[in-house]
Design a protein around this motif. Structure first.
Motif, PDB file in Angstrom:
ATOM      1  N   LYS A  40      58.215  70.623  41.520  1.00 38.14           N
ATOM      2  CA  LYS A  40      58.787  69.398  40.956  1.00 38.14           C
ATOM      3  C   LYS A  40      58.605  69.355  39.452  1.00 38.14           C
ATOM      4  O   LYS A  40      59.488  68.911  38.716  1.00 38.14           O
ATOM      5  CB  LYS A  40      58.155  68.158  41.603  1.00 38.14           C
ATOM      6  CG  LYS A  40      58.729  67.815  42.969  1.00 38.14           C
ATOM      7  CD  LYS A  40      58.075  66.585  43.562  1.00 38.14           C
ATOM      8  CE  LYS A  40      58.358  65.320  42.792  1.00 38.14           C
ATOM      9  NZ  LYS A  40      59.786  64.916  42.869  1.00 38.14           N
ATOM     10  N   TRP A  41      57.450  69.811  38.970  1.00 36.74           N
ATOM     11  CA  TRP A  41      57.229  69.883  37.525  1.00 36.74           C
ATOM     12  C   TRP A  41      58.240  70.825  36.878  1.00 36.74           C
ATOM     13  O   TRP A  41      58.835  70.513  35.837  1.00 36.74           O
ATOM     14  CB  TRP A  41      55.812  70.373  37.226  1.00 36.74           C
ATOM     15  CG  TRP A  41      54.793  69.295  37.130  1.00 36.74           C
ATOM     16  CD1 TRP A  41      53.816  68.971  38.023  1.00 36.74           C
ATOM     17  CD2 TRP A  41      54.641  68.351  36.047  1.00 36.74           C
ATOM     18  NE1 TRP A  41      53.081  67.905  37.589  1.00 36.74           N
ATOM     19  CE2 TRP A  41      53.554  67.512  36.378  1.00 36.74           C
ATOM     20  CE3 TRP A  41      55.320  68.147  34.852  1.00 36.74           C
ATOM     21  CZ2 TRP A  41      53.141  66.483  35.541  1.00 36.74           C
ATOM     22  CZ3 TRP A  41      54.890  67.120  34.014  1.00 36.74           C
ATOM     23  CH2 TRP A  41      53.818  66.300  34.370  1.00 36.74           C
ATOM     24  N   MET A  42      58.439  71.968  37.478  1.00 39.18           N
ATOM     25  CA  MET A  42      59.393  72.934  36.928  1.00 39.18           C
ATOM     26  C   MET A  42      60.805  72.357  36.925  1.00 39.18           C
ATOM     27  O   MET A  42      61.543  72.494  35.935  1.00 39.18           O
ATOM     28  CB  MET A  42      59.347  74.231  37.742  1.00 39.18           C
ATOM     29  CG  MET A  42      58.052  74.999  37.603  1.00 39.18           C
ATOM     30  SD  MET A  42      57.933  76.380  38.774  1.00 39.18           S
ATOM     31  CE  MET A  42      59.371  77.341  38.293  1.00 39.18           C
ATOM     32  N   ALA A  43      61.199  71.715  38.020  1.00 39.97           N
ATOM     33  CA  ALA A  43      62.538  71.116  38.097  1.00 39.97           C
ATOM     34  C   ALA A  43      62.691  70.024  37.047  1.00 39.97           C
ATOM     35  O   ALA A  43      63.754  69.910  36.410  1.00 39.97           O
ATOM     36  CB  ALA A  43      62.783  70.550  39.493  1.00 39.97           C
ATOM     37  N   ARG A  44      61.651  69.222  36.854  1.00 42.43           N
ATOM     38  CA  ARG A  44      61.730  68.143  35.871  1.00 42.43           C
ATOM     39  C   ARG A  44      61.864  68.693  34.461  1.00 42.43           C
ATOM     40  O   ARG A  44      62.686  68.211  33.657  1.00 42.43           O
ATOM     41  CB  ARG A  44      60.482  67.260  35.962  1.00 42.43           C
ATOM     42  CG  ARG A  44      60.515  66.084  34.994  1.00 42.43           C
ATOM     43  CD  ARG A  44      59.412  65.103  35.299  1.00 42.43           C
ATOM     44  NE  ARG A  44      58.098  65.641  35.006  1.00 42.43           N
ATOM     45  CZ  ARG A  44      56.964  65.027  35.299  1.00 42.43           C
ATOM     46  NH1 ARG A  44      57.000  63.877  35.949  1.00 42.43           N
ATOM     47  NH2 ARG A  44      55.808  65.555  34.982  1.00 42.43           N
ATOM     48  N   ILE A  45      61.103  69.732  34.136  1.00 38.02           N
ATOM     49  CA  ILE A  45      61.177  70.337  32.804  1.00 38.02           C
ATOM     50  C   ILE A  45      62.561  70.914  32.553  1.00 38.02           C
ATOM     51  O   ILE A  45      63.150  70.732  31.480  1.00 38.02           O
ATOM     52  CB  ILE A  45      60.086  71.419  32.644  1.00 38.02           C
ATOM     53  CG1 ILE A  45      58.705  70.763  32.619  1.00 38.02           C
ATOM     54  CG2 ILE A  45      60.312  72.233  31.373  1.00 38.02           C
ATOM     55  CD1 ILE A  45      57.555  71.748  32.681  1.00 38.02           C
ATOM     56  N   VAL A  46      63.114  71.607  33.559  1.00 39.27           N
ATOM     57  CA  VAL A  46      64.445  72.200  33.408  1.00 39.27           C
ATOM     58  C   VAL A  46      65.500  71.115  33.219  1.00 39.27           C
ATOM     59  O   VAL A  46      66.337  71.186  32.306  1.00 39.27           O
ATOM     60  CB  VAL A  46      64.782  73.077  34.632  1.00 39.27           C
ATOM     61  CG1 VAL A  46      66.250  73.486  34.608  1.00 39.27           C
ATOM     62  CG2 VAL A  46      63.897  74.321  34.658  1.00 39.27           C
TER      63      VAL A  46
END
Length: 481
Positions: A40-46
């Motif tokens: 979720k962190w990675m998706a949010r950053i992207v």
């Protein structure tokens, strides 16, 4: 279903709706760590990076065209997306894009339920960001619950003020970034900061600031459950073979503490792995209990999976009590059958092929389209005029579209009627069209003909020799009967 034991939770037999009395309460989720939290962190950053950086990317087009990679240019009536340029007359491409996005969303639902909602939906992304700020300022769930009912003091007022100030700053950045897609981003950003932007720009920034602040700061799970239409469709499109977040009740029930489970096992009685710690509930951003069965409010974010796996690891029990699993495998678990995951099945294959076909058709259409276009519209009143020499005359409005970045000249001609004459009103037979512009001309066709006859107008580029055509009908005064 006859062998499925659902006696402890009868509502598990169908896709359950959340109770309004529970969902209406403000949800205060607890932080959690794990693989799905990292995803979720990675998706949010992207997602945030794409949203904020995209309007500043440049794309050289030449010929006086804007060099912004992604731009909704209302002044020119264009949509620019890197090498693609869409005119207002080509709005069907946007329609195709919406249909394509819908198919992708349905395909994702068939594969993994509301996985889009849990990781990529703007409401989820910004709510997650606001929650991060809230935890950073006020502490985790336990601290926030204590402070919620505690009397106000100076420290508490400062915390609330700081939290809302950061929320408003993020919301303003969201609204500001959105308007940058509709004008040259660096120029408009400078104008917004210096107070030189238009009233309309500030109005849209204000609207999007207020909506972001309200929806991500206060509405949160209410949007995902009651305001968004997507969960309403889950009852109709829910797929029991999709990999959704599910509780393996055949393994977890009956629930009980570690000590109680050990006592039951010592007596040879059944005991489940679930210790009823409620960690899966406290970390849920929607505030539901996934152990009660499939719930259309579940956004498939997997945070409850991380929480449960952490507890199971500490207790030395197998992970996966709550996991991404097909509902059909939950039923097989009750029957003590081996699970079968069927991600690739006729439904997902059919949807996948539909997505590929539509994307292919749109891609081929974009690659083969011309940078010029010709249309012809027949006069409606009068449809035809009888001349003094007995011939019939029809009038047409011919429109030329020049989508290139340089001026072009077109020679107008007509075929389909023998011995017909073509007159271009107030123009020469060669018509010049300015770059990135359209031009309308009046055309009169006269001929000795009865009935209806197809005619073809052609416009030939005098420089390249390329031809574009438009078809219409020539009609006599009797209406072509």
């Amino acid at each position: 279903m006859a062998t499925l034991d659902i006696s402890f939770k009868p509502e598990r037999a169908h896709l359950r709706k959340p109770k309004r009395g529970v969902i209406a309460e403000k949800v205060v989720p607890q932080s959690v760590s794990g693989r799905y939290r990292r995803l979720k962190w990675m998706a949010r950053i992207v997602c945030l990076s794409v949203y904020y950086i995209l309007p500043f990317l440049r794309w050289t087009r030449g010929g006086g065209q804007p060099d912004q990679a992604v731009l909704f240019d209302f002044e020119r009536g264009r949509l620019y997306f890197f090498f693609i340029e869409i005119w207002p007359q080509e709005v069907y491409y946007l329609t195709g894009l919406l249909v394509l996005a819908t198919l992708i969303l349905i395909w994702l639902n068939a594969v993994a339920g509301r996985i889009w909602c849990g990781y990529f939906c703007p409401q989820t992304v910004w709510t997650d960001l606001f929650l991060f700020v809230e935890r950073w300022v006020e502490g985790d769930r336990r601290e926030r619950l204590k402070k919620r009912d505690a009397p106000l003091n100076t420290r508490r007022v400062m915390e609330i003020g700081l939290k809302h100030a950061i929320w408003i700053a993020i919301a303003m950045g969201t609204g500001g970034a959105f308007v940058l897609y509709f004008a040259d981003a660096p120029t408009l950003l400078s104008e917004l900061v210096t107070g030189e932007a238009s009233v309309l720009s500030y109005a849209w920034v204000g609207i999007l600031t207020s909506t972001t602040y309200t929806l991500a700061g206060f509405a949160r799970e209410q949007v995902c459950t009651w305001m968004c239409p997507w969960p309403r469709l889950q009852g109709a499109i829910w797929d029991p073979e999709a990999l959704t977040v599910n509780y393996r009740d055949y393994r977890g029930e009956p629930r009980g503490s570690v000590k109680k489970a050990a006592d039951l096992r010592a007596k040879g009685e059944p005991a489940g792995d679930c210790v009823d710690c409620l960690q899966c509930v406290t970390v849920c951003p929607i505030g539901i209990d996934i152990r009660e069965g499939p719930n259309f409010a579940c956004i498939n974010c997997g945070l409850c999976v991380d929480a449960c796996d952490g507890v199971m690891t500490k207790l030395g029990r197998p992970r996966g009590l709550i996991d991404y699993e097909a509902w059909t495998n939950i039923q097989r678990g009750h029957r003590k059958e081996e699970p079968r995951r069927r991600v690739i099945r006729p439904k997902t294959i059919g949807l996948g092929l539909s997505i590929i076909a539509l994307a292919g058709v749109m891609g081929v259409s974009l690659s083969l389209r011309s940078d010029a276009k010709l249309t012809a519209i027949h006069d409606r009143n009068p449809v035809a005029v009888t001349l003094s020499d007995g011939r019939t005359r029809n009038g047409y409005t011919v429109r030329l579209y020049n989508k290139s970045g340089e001026a072009r000249s077109f020679a107008i001609a007509m075929t389909g009627l023998p011995e017909a004459t073509l007159d271009v009103v107030e123009e020469d037979a060669v018509v010049q069209v300015e770059p990135d512009a359209t031009r309308e001309i009046r055309v009169l066709v006269s001929a000795e003909a009865d009935g209806r006859h197809p005619v073809v107008f052609t416009a030939t580029d005098t420089k390249t020799g390329n031809r574009i055509v438009a078809e219409d009908m020539f009609m006599s005064n009797d209406g072509g009967r």
